[in-house]
Each structure stands twice: as C-alpha cells, then as structure tokens.
Design an enzyme around this catalytic site. Structure first.
Site, mmCIF file in Angstrom:
data_model
loop_
_atom_site.group_PDB
_atom_site.id
_atom_site.type_symbol
_atom_site.label_atom_id
_atom_site.label_comp_id
_atom_site.label_asym_id
_atom_site.label_seq_id
_atom_site.Cartn_x
_atom_site.Cartn_y
_atom_site.Cartn_z
ATOM 1 N N LYS A 1 31.205 3.884 25.771
ATOM 2 C CA LYS A 1 31.251 5.367 25.567
ATOM 3 C C LYS A 1 32.168 6.026 26.422
ATOM 4 O O LYS A 1 32.583 7.219 25.863
ATOM 5 C CB LYS A 1 29.813 5.973 25.853
ATOM 6 C CG LYS A 1 28.826 5.324 24.763
ATOM 7 C CD LYS A 1 27.373 5.923 24.979
ATOM 8 C CE LYS A 1 26.242 5.330 24.577
ATOM 9 N NZ LYS A 1 26.031 5.451 22.934
ATOM 10 N N PHE B 1 3.296 4.286 16.591
ATOM 11 C CA PHE B 1 4.557 3.650 15.718
ATOM 12 C C PHE B 1 4.923 2.133 16.115
ATOM 13 O O PHE B 1 6.033 1.926 16.012
ATOM 14 C CB PHE B 1 5.945 4.494 15.780
ATOM 15 C CG PHE B 1 5.559 5.672 15.461
ATOM 16 C CD1 PHE B 1 6.088 6.027 13.933
ATOM 17 C CD2 PHE B 1 5.041 7.114 16.032
ATOM 18 C CE1 PHE B 1 5.727 7.354 13.480
ATOM 19 C CE2 PHE B 1 4.832 8.201 15.435
ATOM 20 C CZ PHE B 1 5.082 8.530 14.296
ATOM 21 N N ASN C 1 31.130 5.122 15.480
ATOM 22 C CA ASN C 1 30.423 3.711 15.080
ATOM 23 C C ASN C 1 31.594 3.354 14.222
ATOM 24 O O ASN C 1 31.785 3.948 13.062
ATOM 25 C CB ASN C 1 29.253 3.835 14.452
ATOM 26 C CG ASN C 1 28.205 4.425 15.590
ATOM 27 O OD1 ASN C 1 28.014 3.803 16.617
ATOM 28 N ND2 ASN C 1 27.120 5.368 15.120
ATOM 29 N N GLU D 1 29.974 9.507 20.189
ATOM 30 C CA GLU D 1 30.593 8.067 20.147
ATOM 31 C C GLU D 1 31.128 8.165 18.753
ATOM 32 O O GLU D 1 30.784 9.016 17.895
ATOM 33 C CB GLU D 1 29.589 7.161 20.422
ATOM 34 C CG GLU D 1 28.371 7.224 19.467
ATOM 35 C CD GLU D 1 27.663 5.889 19.785
ATOM 36 O OE1 GLU D 1 27.922 5.203 20.583
ATOM 37 O OE2 GLU D 1 26.525 6.085 19.286
HETATM 38 P P1 ADP Z 1 22.952 5.512 21.261
HETATM 39 O O1 ADP Z 1 24.136 4.868 21.099
HETATM 40 O O2 ADP Z 1 22.083 4.887 22.236
HETATM 41 O O3 ADP Z 1 22.189 5.767 20.086
HETATM 42 P P2 ADP Z 1 23.980 8.195 21.600
HETATM 43 O O4 ADP Z 1 25.104 8.586 22.349
HETATM 44 O O5 ADP Z 1 24.297 8.011 19.903
HETATM 45 O O6 ADP Z 1 23.141 6.932 21.924
HETATM 46 O O7 ADP Z 1 23.044 9.251 21.429
HETATM 47 C C1 ADP Z 1 21.820 9.206 20.535
HETATM 48 C C2 ADP Z 1 20.535 10.267 20.586
HETATM 49 O O8 ADP Z 1 20.575 11.068 21.874
HETATM 50 C C3 ADP Z 1 21.346 11.484 19.828
HETATM 51 O O9 ADP Z 1 21.403 11.416 18.496
HETATM 52 C C4 ADP Z 1 20.946 12.757 20.312
HETATM 53 O O10 ADP Z 1 19.592 12.876 19.589
HETATM 54 C C5 ADP Z 1 20.592 12.265 21.859
HETATM 55 N N1 ADP Z 1 21.697 12.764 22.595
HETATM 56 C C6 ADP Z 1 22.724 12.383 23.234
HETATM 57 N N2 ADP Z 1 23.614 12.947 23.988
HETATM 58 C C7 ADP Z 1 22.887 14.144 24.208
HETATM 59 C C8 ADP Z 1 22.998 15.393 25.075
HETATM 60 N N3 ADP Z 1 24.210 15.351 25.781
HETATM 61 N N4 ADP Z 1 22.149 16.336 24.845
HETATM 62 C C9 ADP Z 1 21.075 16.284 24.120
HETATM 63 N N5 ADP Z 1 20.676 15.107 23.543
HETATM 64 C C10 ADP Z 1 21.533 13.990 23.241
#
Ligand code: ADP
Length: 662
Positions: A116, A352, A294, A292
């Site tokens: 990331k 859950f 995918n 990010e």
């Molecule tokens: P992972 O790879 O672990 O799934 P992500 O970076 O994709 O982590 O983030 C997963 C979720 O976390 C997002 O869909 C969102 O709901 C929440 N999230 C991530 N970054 C932020 C942020 N800066 N502020 C608020 N919520 C966030």
C-alpha cells in the site's frame, strides 16, 4: 483463442470463469484439494487434477504443483480467480517461466501495487489524489505518533501488506496511538509476515467507491464505478453499480484517475482501483482519494457486467491471448442498476460467526443471477471462505433492482447451516438504504447491537398474520380428514383463530376459496390467491394484489415465518386456548450464565484457566478457532471455575459447554 486453460482456484469464481471459457469453446482444467473432491467446480470441469490436502497451503497455494498440473494436461494458460495466488507476482513468473500464459497483469504491475505505501507514493507522483498521510519507511513509534498528530486525529493505521481489514486500527486520540500501533504491527506481522504500517487521515463520513479498469498492456479504459460502502468490519456485504448520487463530473474525475493508475503500470487485464470518498457534503469531484489497486478480477465484478453488458472474463481471455481491448471508452456506457448481495454461511444472531456443516437444502432463487459453487447436500467446510452464493439483481433503476433483490432473497431457500439471508434483506428494506444514504459505517450505526431478525419490525405485520392463518387452516382441514380418529376427540373443523405474534393477539376468520383463502382480519377481507400446498416451505401468494413469498417452517403450536428480513414466530390457537393462556403463569428461563458455551463449531485451541481458579467478568477462559478466525470465550460473571468440561485440542460443536463457573 486458447484451447485449454487451467483454473487455479475453487468455489464460485472457478465455476464463474469456467462458464464463460466453456461457452467460448475452451476446455477447462480444475484443480482440487482433498476437501473438494466432490465439489461443483470439479464436476463442471472438462478435466480435474488433485493437488493436495484440504488446507490452502497444501493445495491452492502451491504454485509449483499447479504449474506442473497445467503442463501435464496441456493447458496453455492459467486463470488465477481471486484470492489464493491471484496477486502473487512470484506465481506469475513461475507460470511464464514454464512457457504458459498468466491470465492477468504482469508481475511488475502487481509488484507496483502490492504494497500500500509504495502504491500510494507511485500514485501521488502520477497526480492521482491519495489520502493525506505518512507512507514512508520510518517505523519508529515516536516518529509515527508525531506524524499522526500532524495529520490530525482521527487517523487510521494500516499494514502496508494488509488486506481484508487486518492490521488496521482507528485511533481517535494521541494517548491511544502507541497501543494501537503495537497491536496493528503485531497483527500485520503474524498475518502477512510484514509488520510495517502507514498512517492516514481517517475520513469520517466515508464511502467506498471503486472503479473497474481494464487494460491490454498498451491502452486502458474504465467500466465505471461500484459502490461498496455497505461493509461489516471492513468486509463488503452489498455492492452496487452505479453509485447512488454519483454525478457526471465526479464519475469522469474518478474514471480518469483510475485509468491513469492503470496506464502508469502498463496494466493488462481486469483490475480495480479503490477510492475512499468523503461523503459529508454529497459526492464531490475533489473529495476522493486512492486507497489501493487490486490487480485481479473482484468478487463484485458481476454488477459491472450487468450495467455494461460486458463479460469481464471473456475480456480477460481475449486480452491474455494477445488481442486488443474489445471496446474503447466511448463505446462503453451504463444501462440500468445492479446490486450484489453476498450470502454467507454465518450466524448473524451470534455476532456473525462463521458457520459450517451440510447444506441439507439449497434452492437457488430463480429471480436473480446466482454465482454459487455449492449444491444441496454439499458441505461448507472450515477450510475456505464460507460464501454460499453471490446474488445479483438488475433493474431499470435502483429501486427496481432493490425490489428484485428483496424478492430474490425471499425466494432463496437454505437449510442445514445458519446463513445471513434475513440480514441481507433487512439491509435491502432499510429506509436509509432505500434512500441511498450510505457510508461504510452504515451497518455499525444501524445495527449497534448486532442483528436480530426477531426484532425486525414489518411495515405490515398483517402479512404474517394472514399467512400463518392460511397455512394453519389447510393444516386443520387435512387433519380433519385423517381416518381412525378417537371417538369424541375428532378434530373439529373451525374457522376462528387467534394468531399470536409476540404478545399481540389478532383474531381471524379463515375460509378456503377456489383460488386460495379468504381471511377476515380486523373486519377487513384479505383475498389470498395461492397454489400453495402443504409441505412446500415457500408460501407464494398474492394477498390483496400484493405478491409475497414467505418461508414457513412448522414450530411449536404454530409457524416460524421468514419474510423481508424478519423472522416471526406465529402461533395459531383457538380463541378458548388464547383465553386460557392469559391465566398461565410466566416461568422465567433457567439461568445458564454459569455455563460457558462454544459460540461456534471449531477447534478448542486454548484453555486459559484451571479448575478452582478465580475469574473476573470478561476474563478470557478459552479460545475457539474456525475458518481461520479465533474467538475468545470470556467469563460472563465473576466466580470460580468449577469444572473444565472439554480439553484443549477438542473439536467442539456450537453451544457445547466448555467451562462451568460457580
Ligand atoms: P484492506 O486492504 O485491508 O481491505 P483497504 O485499504 O482496502 O484495506 O480499506 C478497507 C476499508 O477500510 C475501506 O473499504 C473503508 O471502509 C475503510 N477505510 C480505509 N481507509 C480509510 C480512511 N482513510 N478513512 C476511512 N475509512 C477507511
């Protein structure tokens, strides 16, 4: 086109890929573990190769064995699906070194997006907006705490190698930072073998909106957005496309940013660029930031397929074979609205927790696209993701696709394992969801005490009353026809009933008609038109011109009804019995709090106490593991451990007594 490909995956995605490949005349090779010998993806394949034990590390994660299988059966290419090896650049290299085609991006594109922090630095350099934060190498706690203060609380600590919400902590004030950092790092290290983190600004009214991109190595296009804001513990539950409230300006800005991201890494194949959006002031083109990318097909790709008419797997196969993008940006457009619901084997009433076991009955809903890899009689094993199916509905607009999802969920029949259909339907009919007022906190805000289908209030409880009365009437008519009834105790035909739901008693009069039933409720006639016959668990009818599908299960002196997210116990009794009930004494339920029960089936991995030990309320007594998830059993009150009922290492069933406290 390829003549034969191998699918290095299992479950619904293996079946999904095969469906398209086979329709294009491509022979498909499945791979399978011990637990999957009789799985649907194996049955569907033209050829199948056993690759090892049930644990992913012994089979689906073994790159060498999978490449050897592809070579041995003459496959020309490997489709990785999602999860497992799909985002592993070493696997891409192993496939290519063996002279095979990897159906997906290059190893270098994957590496660029793999961590990331590096991905964010790259995107920032390319002018793509990223969430303000610290993405550097310095991992000193004091330095990171200082960075967090400069960014401004609340902040999010994220593992750079993280996924699935693991290694992520929300910190609202500086005094909590050190502890949160240590636990995020520890979780990241054990989960991903990499303890490094980044810090970013926490967006307080966040929506998760992602863009589907597609490249052929030379050019890239986007296939619009998906809204994945409905999440539980950072895991997507409902996805839809397009995003409610999206404006043309914001869509253009997000699409452009995503295409830039794909082009910067010479992207080939299907990918998704995830953005976090600040929705505190509606959707605005300057309020989205890269999270990010995918580098694979996503679970929720079908909603994009539904609104664009593109088969993304067919595009993956074309592009991997060396063809250019089938359509350019100007030829792509959005038509209608689609929603996907993820149906899981889990127990919503019990926080859950994942469920396992045999699906004794599974009847897919005919009203929606179901991407599923299980059939009636199959087992949901503890080794893999407990998803039963993805349900996708499409409509001219959002409200039509919601209505279709509600009907599709009402028509989905599953028995044998706990599942989340009622929860999904409760989301669908929730007024805030219907309005499109989404944030990633929706579920936590609206269901702060978890989900209890018994407590979902129906707009129109009359439906439950009318259905229970109708079913009961037919039951009685049939009982009246039984031969050899004891003289003086014959089943008396009656039409007057009381339907008791919770502490409400409603009196009804029911009669059979040529087309179904006539139910008189509160002085009003309800015409129930139905072909329903006793024994069919799905009561489908038109009640005063409204179509309903209610699932009916016999229960003590009545029925349990499942409908639109509610689970209702309806007793149907005679007016005389109802009268007597008023005089019955209420007996409080037995106090079970001294018995600590296993909340789910699994393995008792740890016993933390000894017999005779004093324990405080909330103290850990034991740990149960299932589906790679550990759950702590804590003391519900202060006391002394009277006996240890099960030993460490035992296999436990749900509600098995583990420890008794006095
Ligand atoms: P992972 O790879 O672990 O799934 P992500 O970076 O994709 O982590 O983030 C997963 C979720 O976390 C997002 O869909 C969102 O709901 C929440 N999230 C991530 N970054 C932020 C942020 N800066 N502020 C608020 N919520 C966030």
């Amino acid at each position: 086109m390829f003549e034969k490909i191998l699918i290095a995956n299992r479950g619904e995605i293996a079946c999904r890929v095969m469906a398209t490949a086979q329709s294009m005349g491509i022979a498909c090779v499945a791979v399978y573990s011990d637990a999957d010998r009789a799985a649907k993806h194996v049955a569907m394949a033209d050829q199948a190769v056993h690759i090892g034990g049930s644990k992913p590390a012994e089979s689906y994660l073994r790159a060498d064995v999978i490449v050897a299988a592809a070579l041995a059966c003459g496959a020309e290419a490997i489709h990785p699906g999602y999860g497992f090896l799909s985002e592993n650049p070493d696997f891409v290299e192993a496939v290519e070194t063996a002279g095979l085609v990897f159906i997906g991006p290059s190893a270098s594109a994957m590496r660029a997006m793999g961590l990331k922090d590096q991905a964010k630095q790259l995107m920032q350099a390319g002018g793509v907006p990223v969430v303000p934060g610290y993405h550097g190498d310095n991992q000193e706690p004091a330095f990171l705490s200082q960075q967090a203060a400069e960014i401004g609380f609340p902040v999010l600590i994220k593992a750079i190698a993280g996924g699935g919400g693991k290694g992520m902590r929300l910190v609202t004030q500086r005094s909590d930072f050190a502890e949160a950092l240590a636990s995020a790092q520890a979780e990241a290290l054990s989960g991903f073998g990499n303890g490094a983190v980044l810090i970013e600004k926490y967006i307080t009214t966040p929506r998760h909106i992602e863009i589907q991109v597609f490249g052929d190595g030379a050019q890239a296009v986007h296939l619009f957005e998906r809204d994945c804001s409905l999440q539980r513990r950072h895991q997507k539950v409902i996805e839809e496309a397009p995003a409610p409230g999206m404006t043309p300006e914001m869509r253009a800005a997000m699409g452009q940013a995503a295409v830039t991201a794909a082009q910067m890494i010479g992207y080939k194949g299907a990918g998704t660029v995830e953005f976090i959006v600040d929705a505190s002031d509606g959707l605005r083109p300057d309020r989205f930031w890269f999270m990010e990318m995918n580098t694979r097909l996503q679970v929720e790709h079908p909603v994009t397929e539904a609104i664009t008419g593109v088969d993304l797997v067919a595009w993956q196969l074309h592009v991997a074979f060396g063809a250019p993008l089938p359509l350019m940006q100007a030829a792509l457009s959005i038509n209608g609205h689609a929603i996907e619901a993820r149906l899981y084997a889990e127990d919503p009433a019990n926080d859950f927790l994942p469920a396992t076991g045999r699906l004794s009955h599974l009847r897919l809903s005919p009203l929606a696209r179901s991407d599923s890899a299980v059939r009636s009689g199959d087992i949901i094993s503890p080794y893999y993701d407990p998803m039963i199916a993805k349900l996708i509905t499409y409509g001219d607009d959002r409200s039509q696709s919601i209505t279709r999802m509600v009907d599709a969920l009402d028509n989905y029949y599953i028995r044998g394992v706990n599942h989340n259909i009622s929860f999904l339907n409760a989301l669908m009919v929730h007024p805030r969801f219907v309005k499109g007022d989404l944030t990633t906190n929706f579920i936590a805000d609206e269901f702060p005490d978890g989900f209890h289908a018994d407590l979902v209030v129906q707009d129109d409880p009359a439906i439950a009353v009318v259905v229970a009365a109708s079913v009961h009437q037919l039951d009685c008519e049939r009982a009246g026809l039984l031969s050899d009834q004891l003289e003086g105790h014959e089943v008396e035909p009656s039409n007057d009933w009381i339907v008791a739901i919770a502490d409400q008693h409603r009196s009804v009069q029911v009669s059979l008609t040529d087309t179904g039933y006539l139910v008189e409720l509160d002085g009003q006639d309800c015409h129930v038109v139905t072909q329903w016959s006793l024994g069919d668990p799905l009561f489908k009818a038109v009640i005063n011109d409204v179509s309903v599908s209610v699932q009916v299960e016999p229960a003590v002196s009545g029925y349990r009804l499942f409908y639109r997210g509610a689970e209702i116990n309806a007793r149907v009794i005679s007016p005389r019995a109802a009268d007597l009930m008023k005089h019955m004494l209420f007996k409080p339920p037995v106090d079970m709090s001294k018995f600590l029960l296993s909340p789910m089936p699994g393995l008792l991995v740890k016993l933390s106490v000894n017999e005779g030990q004093e324990v405080k309320e909330g103290e850990e007594l034991a740990v149960v593991e299932a589906m790679k998830m550990e759950t702590t059993i804590a003391a519900s009150k202060t006391g002394k451990v009277k006996s240890i009922v099960l030993l460490e290492g035992s296999i436990v069933e749900q509600n098995d007594v583990v420890v008794e406290v006095e």
